[in-house]
Write a protein that holds these residues in place. Sequence first.
Motif, mmCIF file in Angstrom:
data_model
loop_
_atom_site.group_PDB
_atom_site.id
_atom_site.type_symbol
_atom_site.label_atom_id
_atom_site.label_comp_id
_atom_site.label_asym_id
_atom_site.label_seq_id
_atom_site.Cartn_x
_atom_site.Cartn_y
_atom_site.Cartn_z
ATOM 1 N N GLU A 21 -28.970 19.877 -11.614
ATOM 2 C CA GLU A 21 -27.791 20.492 -11.017
ATOM 3 C C GLU A 21 -27.572 21.914 -11.518
ATOM 4 O OE1 GLU A 21 -27.968 17.819 -12.812
ATOM 5 O OE2 GLU A 21 -27.319 16.075 -11.672
ATOM 6 N N ALA A 22 -27.831 22.158 -12.795
ATOM 7 C CA ALA A 22 -27.617 23.487 -13.340
ATOM 8 C C ALA A 22 -28.565 24.487 -12.710
ATOM 9 C CB ALA A 22 -27.793 23.465 -14.856
ATOM 10 N N ARG A 23 -29.815 24.088 -12.504
ATOM 11 C CA ARG A 23 -30.764 25.011 -11.906
ATOM 12 C C ARG A 23 -30.395 25.316 -10.453
ATOM 13 N NH1 ARG A 23 -34.916 26.376 -14.987
ATOM 14 N NH2 ARG A 23 -35.506 25.014 -16.734
ATOM 15 N N ILE A 24 -29.888 24.334 -9.743
ATOM 16 C CA ILE A 24 -29.454 24.580 -8.372
ATOM 17 C C ILE A 24 -28.328 25.588 -8.362
ATOM 18 C CG2 ILE A 24 -28.325 23.532 -6.361
ATOM 19 C CD1 ILE A 24 -29.864 20.985 -6.978
ATOM 20 N N ALA A 25 -27.397 25.463 -9.282
ATOM 21 C CA ALA A 25 -26.278 26.395 -9.356
ATOM 22 C C ALA A 25 -26.742 27.789 -9.736
ATOM 23 C CB ALA A 25 -25.248 25.895 -10.371
ATOM 24 N N PHE A 26 -27.755 27.904 -10.616
ATOM 25 C CA PHE A 26 -28.247 29.205 -11.023
ATOM 26 C C PHE A 26 -28.921 29.932 -9.864
ATOM 27 C CE2 PHE A 26 -28.413 27.821 -15.629
ATOM 28 C CZ PHE A 26 -27.469 28.748 -16.031
ATOM 29 N N ASP A 27 -29.774 29.253 -9.116
ATOM 30 C CA ASP A 27 -30.557 29.954 -8.102
ATOM 31 C C ASP A 27 -30.963 29.000 -6.997
ATOM 32 O OD1 ASP A 27 -33.429 32.218 -8.218
ATOM 33 O OD2 ASP A 27 -32.105 31.567 -6.622
ATOM 34 N N VAL A 65 -23.545 25.699 -16.107
ATOM 35 C CA VAL A 65 -24.296 25.357 -17.298
ATOM 36 C C VAL A 65 -23.962 23.995 -17.861
ATOM 37 C CG1 VAL A 65 -24.872 26.085 -19.631
ATOM 38 C CG2 VAL A 65 -24.477 27.811 -17.872
ATOM 39 N N THR A 66 -22.687 23.702 -18.056
ATOM 40 C CA THR A 66 -22.321 22.519 -18.816
ATOM 41 C C THR A 66 -22.527 21.247 -18.025
ATOM 42 O OG1 THR A 66 -20.037 22.518 -18.043
ATOM 43 C CG2 THR A 66 -20.515 23.851 -19.974
ATOM 44 N N PRO A 67 -22.652 20.099 -18.725
ATOM 45 C CA PRO A 67 -22.799 18.823 -18.031
ATOM 46 C C PRO A 67 -21.653 18.539 -17.079
ATOM 47 C CG PRO A 67 -23.316 18.595 -20.353
ATOM 48 C CD PRO A 67 -22.753 19.974 -20.178
ATOM 49 N N ILE A 68 -20.417 18.929 -17.448
ATOM 50 C CA ILE A 68 -19.282 18.670 -16.549
ATOM 51 C C ILE A 68 -19.462 19.445 -15.257
ATOM 52 C CG2 ILE A 68 -16.803 19.018 -16.238
ATOM 53 C CD1 ILE A 68 -16.414 18.449 -19.168
ATOM 54 N N GLY A 69 -19.824 20.720 -15.384
ATOM 55 C CA GLY A 69 -20.000 21.530 -14.187
ATOM 56 C C GLY A 69 -21.136 21.037 -13.329
ATOM 57 N N SER A 70 -22.263 20.684 -13.974
ATOM 58 C CA SER A 70 -23.394 20.223 -13.198
ATOM 59 C C SER A 70 -23.060 18.939 -12.468
ATOM 60 C CB SER A 70 -24.606 19.997 -14.112
ATOM 61 O OG SER A 70 -24.345 18.965 -15.032
ATOM 62 N N ALA A 71 -22.311 18.067 -13.106
ATOM 63 C CA ALA A 71 -21.937 16.813 -12.459
ATOM 64 C C ALA A 71 -20.993 17.062 -11.308
ATOM 65 C CB ALA A 71 -21.305 15.872 -13.476
ATOM 66 N N THR A 72 -20.178 18.132 -11.410
ATOM 67 C CA THR A 72 -19.287 18.457 -10.305
ATOM 68 C C THR A 72 -20.090 18.777 -9.057
ATOM 69 O OG1 THR A 72 -17.665 19.323 -11.862
ATOM 70 C CG2 THR A 72 -17.440 19.994 -9.574
ATOM 71 N N ILE A 73 -21.266 19.372 -9.228
ATOM 72 C CA ILE A 73 -22.100 19.715 -8.091
ATOM 73 C C ILE A 73 -22.686 18.462 -7.456
ATOM 74 C CG2 ILE A 73 -24.212 20.908 -7.395
ATOM 75 C CD1 ILE A 73 -23.590 22.933 -9.618
ATOM 76 N N PHE A 77 -26.279 9.961 -6.770
ATOM 77 C CA PHE A 77 -27.712 10.008 -6.504
ATOM 78 C C PHE A 77 -28.009 10.514 -5.100
ATOM 79 C CE2 PHE A 77 -28.169 6.363 -9.727
ATOM 80 C CZ PHE A 77 -28.492 7.239 -10.749
ATOM 81 N N THR A 78 -27.122 10.210 -4.151
ATOM 82 C CA THR A 78 -27.347 10.646 -2.779
ATOM 83 C C THR A 78 -27.339 12.169 -2.655
ATOM 84 O OG1 THR A 78 -24.974 10.270 -2.401
ATOM 85 C CG2 THR A 78 -26.494 8.570 -1.631
ATOM 86 N N ASP A 79 -26.744 12.860 -3.635
ATOM 87 C CA ASP A 79 -26.752 14.324 -3.625
ATOM 88 C C ASP A 79 -28.028 14.886 -4.234
ATOM 89 O OD1 ASP A 79 -24.185 14.475 -2.500
ATOM 90 O OD2 ASP A 79 -23.254 14.248 -4.471
ATOM 91 N N ILE A 80 -28.798 14.049 -4.900
ATOM 92 C CA ILE A 80 -30.039 14.497 -5.537
ATOM 93 C C ILE A 80 -31.241 14.225 -4.641
ATOM 94 C CG2 ILE A 80 -31.563 14.147 -7.528
ATOM 95 C CD1 ILE A 80 -29.085 13.442 -9.159
ATOM 96 N N PHE A 81 -31.304 13.017 -4.069
ATOM 97 C CA PHE A 81 -32.421 12.662 -3.192
ATOM 98 C C PHE A 81 -32.062 13.003 -1.751
ATOM 99 C CE2 PHE A 81 -32.842 9.934 -6.923
ATOM 100 C CZ PHE A 81 -34.173 10.134 -7.246
ATOM 101 N N THR A 82 -32.308 14.253 -1.386
ATOM 102 C CA THR A 82 -31.895 14.755 -0.076
ATOM 103 C C THR A 82 -33.052 14.828 0.915
ATOM 104 O OG1 THR A 82 -32.191 17.029 -0.875
ATOM 105 C CG2 THR A 82 -29.984 16.076 -1.047
ATOM 106 N N ASN A 83 -34.205 14.293 0.558
ATOM 107 C CA ASN A 83 -35.319 14.212 1.489
ATOM 108 C C ASN A 83 -34.882 13.463 2.749
ATOM 109 O OD1 ASN A 83 -37.522 12.063 2.398
ATOM 110 N ND2 ASN A 83 -38.612 13.939 1.872
ATOM 111 N N GLY A 90 -32.391 5.099 3.560
ATOM 112 C CA GLY A 90 -31.540 4.551 2.518
ATOM 113 C C GLY A 90 -32.232 4.237 1.214
ATOM 114 N N PHE A 91 -32.935 5.237 0.648
ATOM 115 C CA PHE A 91 -33.558 5.009 -0.659
ATOM 116 C C PHE A 91 -32.496 4.730 -1.716
ATOM 117 C CE2 PHE A 91 -35.107 6.942 -4.712
ATOM 118 C CZ PHE A 91 -36.008 5.935 -5.031
#
Length: 347
Positions: A21-27, A65-73, A77-83, A90-91
Amino acid sequence: MDNFEKKMQQELKEETPLSVEARIAFDNAYTVIATKNKQKKFGFYQPVFMKYALAVIVLLLLFTVTPIGSATINYFFTDIFTNHTLEEQGFVTKQSSATVNKDITIQLAEVYADDNELGLHFIIDFPKDSPLKQKTIKNYALNFALQKNGKVLLDKGTNLSQQSLNGTLTDTQYYDQKKQQLHINYRYQAKNMIHDLRNAKVVVTKIIGYYAKNDAPGYHELKEGEDFTTLTGSWELPITASKIADFKTLHYVLPDINETVQATVSPTTLTITLPKNSVILTESDYKNIYVTPLNQQVATKYPVENIRKVTQAGDEYTQLSFAYHDYDQATQFILSVGEKEYVFYKV
Protein backbone atom coordinates in the motif's frame (compact mmCIF):
# COMPACT_ATOMS: atom_id res chain seq x y z
CA MET A 1 22.54 -23.47 3.88
CA ASP A 2 25.75 -22.63 1.89
CA ASN A 3 27.57 -19.28 1.80
CA PHE A 4 25.90 -18.32 -1.47
CA GLU A 5 22.38 -18.70 -0.06
CA LYS A 6 23.33 -16.97 3.20
CA LYS A 7 24.67 -14.02 1.26
CA MET A 8 21.51 -13.80 -0.83
CA GLN A 9 19.26 -13.87 2.22
CA GLN A 10 21.39 -11.21 3.94
CA GLU A 11 21.11 -8.89 0.94
CA LEU A 12 17.34 -9.35 0.93
CA LYS A 13 17.15 -8.52 4.64
CA GLU A 14 19.19 -5.36 4.12
CA GLU A 15 16.74 -4.15 1.48
CA THR A 16 13.36 -4.95 3.04
CA PRO A 17 10.69 -3.55 0.66
CA LEU A 18 7.90 -1.27 1.78
CA SER A 19 4.36 -2.52 2.03
CA VAL A 20 2.17 -2.89 -1.03
CA GLU A 21 0.00 0.00 0.00
CA ALA A 22 2.80 2.43 0.79
CA ARG A 23 4.43 1.94 -2.59
CA ILE A 24 1.11 2.51 -4.35
CA ALA A 25 0.71 5.77 -2.46
CA PHE A 26 4.26 6.86 -3.31
CA ASP A 27 4.05 6.28 -7.06
CA ASN A 28 0.91 4.92 -8.63
CA ALA A 29 2.43 5.33 -12.08
CA TYR A 30 5.37 3.04 -11.36
CA THR A 31 4.28 0.74 -8.58
CA VAL A 32 6.65 -1.63 -6.79
CA ILE A 33 4.71 -4.30 -4.95
CA ALA A 34 6.11 -5.98 -1.87
CA THR A 35 4.56 -7.92 1.05
CA LYS A 36 6.48 -7.48 4.20
CA ASN A 37 4.74 -5.46 6.87
CA LYS A 38 7.19 -2.76 8.04
CA GLN A 39 6.29 -0.84 11.18
CA LYS A 40 7.51 2.78 11.29
CA LYS A 41 7.19 5.28 14.10
CA PHE A 42 7.39 9.05 13.81
CA GLY A 43 7.57 11.66 16.51
CA PHE A 44 7.22 15.43 15.97
CA TYR A 45 7.64 18.24 18.48
CA GLN A 46 6.87 21.69 17.09
CA PRO A 47 5.83 25.10 18.48
CA VAL A 48 2.13 25.80 18.78
CA PHE A 49 2.12 28.15 15.81
CA MET A 50 3.17 25.24 13.59
CA LYS A 51 0.29 22.98 14.57
CA TYR A 52 -1.75 23.45 11.40
CA ALA A 53 1.21 22.83 9.10
CA LEU A 54 2.14 19.90 11.27
CA ALA A 55 -1.35 18.41 10.92
CA VAL A 56 -1.00 18.46 7.14
CA ILE A 57 2.44 16.82 7.30
CA VAL A 58 1.20 14.11 9.65
CA LEU A 59 -1.77 13.32 7.43
CA LEU A 60 0.49 13.04 4.39
CA LEU A 61 2.78 10.68 6.28
CA LEU A 62 -0.12 8.58 7.47
CA PHE A 63 -1.36 8.09 3.94
CA THR A 64 2.02 7.32 2.43
CA VAL A 65 4.30 5.68 4.97
CA THR A 66 2.83 4.42 8.21
CA PRO A 67 0.90 1.16 8.64
CA ILE A 68 -2.24 3.13 9.57
CA GLY A 69 -2.07 5.17 6.39
CA SER A 70 -1.30 2.20 4.20
CA ALA A 71 -4.21 0.29 5.66
CA THR A 72 -6.46 3.26 4.96
CA ILE A 73 -5.67 2.78 1.28
CA ASN A 74 -6.41 -0.95 1.17
CA TYR A 75 -6.78 -3.19 4.17
CA PHE A 76 -9.28 -5.48 2.43
CA PHE A 77 -7.83 -8.30 0.34
CA THR A 78 -10.21 -7.39 -2.47
CA ASP A 79 -8.33 -4.08 -2.79
CA ILE A 80 -5.03 -5.92 -3.27
CA PHE A 81 -6.00 -8.67 -5.72
CA THR A 82 -7.41 -6.51 -8.49
CA ASN A 83 -6.66 -8.84 -11.40
CA HIS A 84 -9.79 -9.06 -13.59
CA THR A 85 -10.04 -12.87 -13.53
CA LEU A 86 -9.53 -13.02 -9.78
CA GLU A 87 -12.19 -10.36 -9.22
CA GLU A 88 -14.71 -11.90 -11.61
CA GLN A 89 -14.31 -15.46 -10.33
CA GLY A 90 -14.01 -14.52 -6.66
CA PHE A 91 -10.50 -15.46 -5.58
CA VAL A 92 -11.00 -13.47 -2.38
CA THR A 93 -14.22 -14.67 -0.76
CA LYS A 94 -16.30 -12.61 1.60
CA GLN A 95 -17.14 -14.63 4.70
CA SER A 96 -19.89 -14.09 7.27
CA SER A 97 -18.74 -16.04 10.34
CA ALA A 98 -18.82 -14.06 13.58
CA THR A 99 -18.63 -15.19 17.19
CA VAL A 100 -19.07 -13.32 20.48
CA ASN A 101 -17.09 -14.40 23.53
CA LYS A 102 -16.35 -12.33 26.64
CA ASP A 103 -18.16 -9.38 25.03
CA ILE A 104 -15.71 -9.32 22.11
CA THR A 105 -16.92 -10.05 18.58
CA ILE A 106 -14.49 -11.57 16.09
CA GLN A 107 -15.55 -11.80 12.46
CA LEU A 108 -13.83 -13.73 9.68
CA ALA A 109 -14.39 -11.23 6.88
CA GLU A 110 -12.35 -12.57 3.97
CA VAL A 111 -10.47 -15.71 2.97
CA TYR A 112 -8.30 -16.67 0.01
CA ALA A 113 -6.15 -19.73 -0.67
CA ASP A 114 -4.03 -21.22 -3.44
CA ASP A 115 -1.10 -23.64 -3.69
CA ASN A 116 1.29 -21.14 -2.10
CA GLU A 117 -0.59 -18.91 0.30
CA LEU A 118 -3.54 -18.61 2.68
CA GLY A 119 -5.05 -15.25 3.60
CA LEU A 120 -7.34 -14.56 6.59
CA HIS A 121 -8.93 -11.17 7.32
CA PHE A 122 -10.28 -10.71 10.86
CA ILE A 123 -12.41 -7.83 12.17
CA ILE A 124 -12.60 -7.41 15.95
CA ASP A 125 -15.10 -5.33 17.94
CA PHE A 126 -14.11 -4.52 21.54
CA PRO A 127 -16.51 -3.28 24.24
CA LYS A 128 -16.00 0.33 25.32
CA ASP A 129 -14.32 -0.54 28.61
CA SER A 130 -12.03 -3.23 27.22
CA PRO A 131 -8.37 -3.01 28.35
CA LEU A 132 -7.51 -3.92 24.77
CA LYS A 133 -8.73 -0.46 23.69
CA GLN A 134 -6.09 1.43 25.65
CA LYS A 135 -4.42 4.17 23.63
CA THR A 136 -1.01 2.90 24.74
CA ILE A 137 -1.52 -0.29 22.72
CA LYS A 138 0.17 0.04 19.35
CA ASN A 139 0.06 -3.48 17.89
CA TYR A 140 -2.15 -6.54 18.18
CA ALA A 141 -1.85 -10.26 17.53
CA LEU A 142 -4.18 -13.25 17.50
CA ASN A 143 -3.43 -16.82 18.51
CA PHE A 144 -5.45 -19.07 16.24
CA ALA A 145 -5.58 -22.45 14.55
CA LEU A 146 -7.01 -23.67 11.25
CA GLN A 147 -8.89 -26.95 11.67
CA LYS A 148 -10.46 -29.32 9.16
CA ASN A 149 -12.50 -32.36 10.17
CA GLY A 150 -10.99 -32.16 13.64
CA LYS A 151 -7.39 -32.04 12.39
CA VAL A 152 -5.23 -28.96 12.97
CA LEU A 153 -3.70 -27.75 9.68
CA LEU A 154 -2.10 -24.57 10.99
CA ASP A 155 -1.42 -23.56 14.57
CA LYS A 156 -0.28 -20.11 15.68
CA GLY A 157 0.31 -20.25 19.42
CA THR A 158 -2.77 -22.17 20.57
CA ASN A 159 -2.91 -25.26 22.80
CA LEU A 160 -4.97 -27.16 20.27
CA SER A 161 -1.99 -29.10 18.91
CA GLN A 162 1.76 -29.60 19.27
CA GLN A 163 2.42 -28.28 15.78
CA SER A 164 4.68 -25.42 14.89
CA LEU A 165 4.36 -23.22 11.83
CA ASN A 166 6.04 -24.78 8.79
CA GLY A 167 5.91 -21.66 6.68
CA THR A 168 6.07 -17.87 6.90
CA LEU A 169 3.31 -15.89 8.63
CA THR A 170 3.05 -12.12 8.16
CA ASP A 171 0.38 -9.65 9.17
CA THR A 172 -0.90 -6.14 8.54
CA GLN A 173 -3.35 -4.35 10.80
CA TYR A 174 -5.43 -1.21 11.02
CA TYR A 175 -7.72 0.26 13.68
CA ASP A 176 -10.77 1.92 12.13
CA GLN A 177 -11.42 4.83 14.49
CA LYS A 178 -14.74 5.67 12.87
CA LYS A 179 -16.23 2.19 13.29
CA GLN A 180 -14.13 1.33 16.34
CA GLN A 181 -13.00 -1.92 14.73
CA LEU A 182 -9.63 -3.63 14.54
CA HIS A 183 -8.68 -5.23 11.22
CA ILE A 184 -5.90 -7.86 11.14
CA ASN A 185 -4.82 -9.59 7.92
CA TYR A 186 -2.69 -12.72 8.12
CA ARG A 187 -0.82 -14.21 5.14
CA TYR A 188 0.58 -17.71 5.57
CA GLN A 189 3.02 -19.02 2.96
CA ALA A 190 4.13 -22.66 2.91
CA LYS A 191 4.99 -25.49 0.55
CA ASN A 192 2.09 -27.69 -0.56
CA MET A 193 -0.51 -25.38 0.95
CA ILE A 194 -3.84 -27.14 1.57
CA HIS A 195 -6.34 -24.91 -0.19
CA ASP A 196 -9.33 -27.25 0.02
CA LEU A 197 -11.10 -25.60 2.95
CA ARG A 198 -14.32 -27.59 2.93
CA ASN A 199 -15.41 -28.33 6.53
CA ALA A 200 -12.65 -26.04 7.79
CA LYS A 201 -12.86 -23.46 10.54
CA VAL A 202 -10.62 -20.97 12.31
CA VAL A 203 -10.47 -21.09 16.10
CA VAL A 204 -9.12 -17.98 17.86
CA THR A 205 -7.95 -18.60 21.43
CA LYS A 206 -6.22 -15.38 22.45
CA ILE A 207 -6.04 -11.66 21.65
CA ILE A 208 -2.80 -9.86 22.52
CA GLY A 209 -2.22 -6.11 22.70
CA TYR A 210 1.38 -4.85 22.76
CA TYR A 211 2.18 -1.53 24.43
CA ALA A 212 4.32 1.08 22.70
CA LYS A 213 7.90 0.78 23.94
CA ASN A 214 11.15 2.54 23.18
CA ASP A 215 13.13 -0.66 23.44
CA ALA A 216 16.90 -0.65 23.59
CA PRO A 217 18.72 -2.98 21.19
CA GLY A 218 19.17 -6.55 22.31
CA TYR A 219 17.04 -9.32 23.77
CA HIS A 220 14.68 -8.84 26.66
CA GLU A 221 11.84 -11.00 27.92
CA LEU A 222 8.36 -9.59 27.44
CA LYS A 223 6.26 -9.40 30.59
CA GLU A 224 2.46 -9.46 30.68
CA GLY A 225 1.06 -6.28 32.18
CA GLU A 226 4.24 -4.38 31.42
CA ASP A 227 4.83 -5.08 27.74
CA PHE A 228 1.49 -6.53 26.69
CA THR A 229 -2.00 -7.48 27.79
CA THR A 230 -3.98 -10.54 26.77
CA LEU A 231 -7.51 -11.92 26.73
CA THR A 232 -8.07 -15.65 26.46
CA GLY A 233 -11.28 -17.08 25.03
CA SER A 234 -12.68 -19.21 22.23
CA TRP A 235 -14.03 -17.85 18.95
CA GLU A 236 -14.94 -20.52 16.37
CA LEU A 237 -15.30 -19.19 12.83
CA PRO A 238 -16.45 -21.70 10.16
CA ILE A 239 -15.25 -21.06 6.60
CA THR A 240 -17.86 -21.08 3.83
CA ALA A 241 -15.81 -23.09 1.33
CA SER A 242 -18.53 -23.21 -1.32
CA LYS A 243 -17.63 -19.61 -2.17
CA ILE A 244 -13.97 -20.45 -2.81
CA ALA A 245 -13.10 -21.00 -6.48
CA ASP A 246 -10.19 -23.14 -7.65
CA PHE A 247 -7.58 -21.39 -9.79
CA LYS A 248 -5.14 -23.42 -11.87
CA THR A 249 -1.40 -22.85 -11.83
CA LEU A 250 -0.07 -21.26 -15.04
CA HIS A 251 3.21 -22.26 -16.68
CA TYR A 252 5.82 -20.16 -18.50
CA VAL A 253 8.97 -21.07 -20.44
CA LEU A 254 12.23 -19.30 -21.20
CA PRO A 255 13.32 -20.15 -24.77
CA ASP A 256 16.76 -19.67 -26.32
CA ILE A 257 18.72 -20.65 -23.24
CA ASN A 258 20.73 -23.82 -22.79
CA GLU A 259 19.29 -24.86 -19.42
CA THR A 260 15.94 -25.96 -18.01
CA VAL A 261 14.13 -23.09 -16.30
CA GLN A 262 10.66 -23.54 -14.78
CA ALA A 263 8.25 -20.69 -14.07
CA THR A 264 4.78 -21.01 -12.53
CA VAL A 265 2.15 -18.45 -11.56
CA SER A 266 -0.63 -18.86 -9.00
CA PRO A 267 -3.02 -16.08 -7.92
CA THR A 268 -0.59 -15.03 -5.18
CA THR A 269 2.89 -16.07 -6.30
CA LEU A 270 5.23 -16.23 -9.28
CA THR A 271 7.92 -18.88 -8.81
CA ILE A 272 11.02 -19.34 -10.98
CA THR A 273 13.12 -22.47 -10.49
CA LEU A 274 16.70 -22.36 -11.80
CA PRO A 275 19.17 -25.25 -12.04
CA LYS A 276 22.24 -25.24 -9.85
CA ASN A 277 24.97 -22.93 -11.21
CA SER A 278 22.50 -21.29 -13.59
CA VAL A 279 23.99 -18.62 -15.86
CA ILE A 280 21.00 -16.42 -14.98
CA LEU A 281 21.95 -16.01 -11.33
CA THR A 282 25.44 -15.26 -10.08
CA GLU A 283 26.72 -13.88 -6.80
CA SER A 284 27.53 -10.55 -8.42
CA ASP A 285 24.02 -9.66 -9.59
CA TYR A 286 21.39 -11.28 -7.35
CA LYS A 287 20.93 -8.11 -5.32
CA ASN A 288 18.55 -6.42 -7.79
CA ILE A 289 15.99 -8.98 -8.97
CA TYR A 290 12.41 -8.29 -10.04
CA VAL A 291 9.80 -9.30 -12.63
CA THR A 292 7.68 -7.06 -14.84
CA PRO A 293 4.54 -8.31 -16.65
CA LEU A 294 4.29 -7.18 -20.27
CA ASN A 295 0.61 -6.37 -20.28
CA GLN A 296 0.37 -2.74 -19.21
CA GLN A 297 1.37 0.70 -20.38
CA VAL A 298 2.38 1.40 -16.79
CA ALA A 299 5.26 -0.87 -15.76
CA THR A 300 4.67 -2.72 -12.50
CA LYS A 301 7.78 -4.12 -10.83
CA TYR A 302 7.55 -7.03 -8.40
CA PRO A 303 10.77 -7.46 -6.37
CA VAL A 304 11.93 -10.92 -5.32
CA GLU A 305 10.45 -11.88 -1.97
CA ASN A 306 12.34 -15.08 -1.23
CA ILE A 307 15.37 -16.99 -2.55
CA ARG A 308 15.97 -20.52 -1.39
CA LYS A 309 17.63 -23.76 -2.38
CA VAL A 310 15.30 -26.71 -3.11
CA THR A 311 15.82 -30.33 -4.13
CA GLN A 312 13.73 -32.00 -6.83
CA ALA A 313 14.29 -35.63 -7.86
CA GLY A 314 17.69 -35.53 -6.20
CA ASP A 315 18.87 -32.42 -8.04
CA GLU A 316 19.51 -29.03 -6.42
CA TYR A 317 17.81 -25.87 -7.70
CA THR A 318 17.56 -22.22 -6.76
CA GLN A 319 13.99 -20.98 -6.40
CA LEU A 320 12.92 -17.33 -6.66
CA SER A 321 9.49 -16.29 -5.34
CA PHE A 322 7.65 -13.05 -6.09
CA ALA A 323 4.40 -11.70 -4.59
CA TYR A 324 2.88 -11.39 -8.06
CA HIS A 325 -0.75 -10.31 -8.41
CA ASP A 326 -1.26 -10.11 -12.19
CA TYR A 327 -2.03 -13.84 -12.50
CA ASP A 328 -3.29 -14.47 -16.08
CA GLN A 329 -3.16 -10.91 -17.42
CA ALA A 330 0.26 -11.23 -19.08
CA THR A 331 1.31 -13.76 -21.72
CA GLN A 332 4.90 -12.62 -21.18
CA PHE A 333 6.93 -11.26 -18.29
CA ILE A 334 10.51 -10.03 -17.93
CA LEU A 335 12.89 -11.32 -15.27
CA SER A 336 15.47 -8.63 -14.47
CA VAL A 337 18.65 -9.77 -12.73
CA GLY A 338 21.06 -6.89 -12.28
CA GLU A 339 21.63 -5.53 -15.78
CA LYS A 340 20.36 -8.67 -17.52
CA GLU A 341 16.80 -9.31 -18.74
CA TYR A 342 15.03 -12.55 -19.70
CA VAL A 343 11.62 -12.80 -21.36
CA PHE A 344 9.33 -15.67 -20.29
CA TYR A 345 6.38 -16.82 -22.44
CA LYS A 346 3.13 -18.42 -21.31
CA VAL A 347 2.68 -22.04 -22.40
